[in-house]
Enzyme design. Structure first.
Site, mmCIF file in Angstrom:
data_model
loop_
_atom_site.group_PDB
_atom_site.id
_atom_site.type_symbol
_atom_site.label_atom_id
_atom_site.label_comp_id
_atom_site.label_asym_id
_atom_site.label_seq_id
_atom_site.Cartn_x
_atom_site.Cartn_y
_atom_site.Cartn_z
ATOM 1 N N ASP A 4 -8.499 2.775 1.667
ATOM 2 C CA ASP A 4 -7.171 3.021 3.345
ATOM 3 C C ASP A 4 -7.554 4.252 4.194
ATOM 4 O O ASP A 4 -8.322 5.142 4.020
ATOM 5 C CB ASP A 4 -6.444 4.683 1.795
ATOM 6 C CG ASP A 4 -4.915 4.427 2.937
ATOM 7 O OD1 ASP A 4 -5.060 4.624 3.941
ATOM 8 O OD2 ASP A 4 -3.539 5.016 2.276
ATOM 9 N N CYS A 48 1.130 -1.430 0.617
ATOM 10 C CA CYS A 48 -0.038 0.105 0.079
ATOM 11 C C CYS A 48 1.025 1.175 0.360
ATOM 12 O O CYS A 48 1.828 0.866 -0.712
ATOM 13 C CB CYS A 48 -0.980 -0.330 0.968
ATOM 14 S SG CYS A 48 -0.011 0.160 3.093
ATOM 15 N N ARG A 96 -3.280 -0.590 5.079
ATOM 16 C CA ARG A 96 -3.725 -1.628 4.773
ATOM 17 C C ARG A 96 -2.869 -3.087 4.463
ATOM 18 O O ARG A 96 -3.531 -4.493 4.505
ATOM 19 C CB ARG A 96 -4.495 -1.267 2.810
ATOM 20 C CG ARG A 96 -4.955 -0.169 3.288
ATOM 21 C CD ARG A 96 -5.809 0.993 2.285
ATOM 22 N NE ARG A 96 -4.290 0.846 1.683
ATOM 23 C CZ ARG A 96 -4.599 2.319 0.556
ATOM 24 N NH1 ARG A 96 -5.171 1.622 -0.833
ATOM 25 N NH2 ARG A 96 -3.256 1.892 -0.039
#
Length: 153
Positions: free
Chosen positions: A125, A9, A15
């Protein structure tokens, strides 16, 4: 045969570490821990050396998943050869990975590509959305789909 998976990420604190630990947990539940190696990294390097976000830690703990032993790091050029799959959380992460490694859709793809039925084109996110449970649901579904893809379930 062991499969080496790198989740990616932007900052490697929300994440991708969640995906790393969820896949590890799901592999253990299916008795295939010995066949999966997981790691995660960020494209930015902004949080190198830090622990995962408190929201990620709390979400994992709520689901009975350990978050021990994590340290944030940035994607390295050596990762292409070190991992069998490099799995991005969104289009920007994928574009950054393709700039670094070239286009290899069999090896580098988005997690949501594994779960088209989710209706999501990316894993939102939670740094911005604040919804760590939404991220968990997608990461969990993606992890189970990945185990299936690898014929481990």
């Amino acid at each position: 045969m062991s499969h080496k998976i790198l989740f990616v990420c932007l900052g490697n604190i929300c994440r991708s570490p969640m995906a790393e630990y969820v896949l590890r947990h799901r592999a253990a539940e299916h008795g295939v821990s010995h066949r999966i190696q997981t790691d995660s990294a960020g494209t930015s390097g902004w949080h190198d050396g830090e622990n995962m976000h408190e929201g990620t830690r709390k979400t994992l703990a709520r689901h009975g998943i350990s978050h021990a032993g994590f340290t944030s790091s940035k994607v390295k050029s050596a990762d292409f050869d070190a991992f069998d799959y490099i799995i991005a959380m969104d289009d920007n992460n994928l574009a950054d990975l393709e700039k670094l490694f070239g286009r290899h859709p069999e090896k580098i793809f988005k997690l949501t590509d594994l779960i088209p039925e989710s209706g999501y084109k990316l894993v939102p996110d939670p740094w911005y959305t604040g919804d760590f449970e939404e991220t968990f649901r997608l990461v969990d579904a993606g992890s189970l789909a990945l185990l299936k893809k690898l014929s481990l379930t």
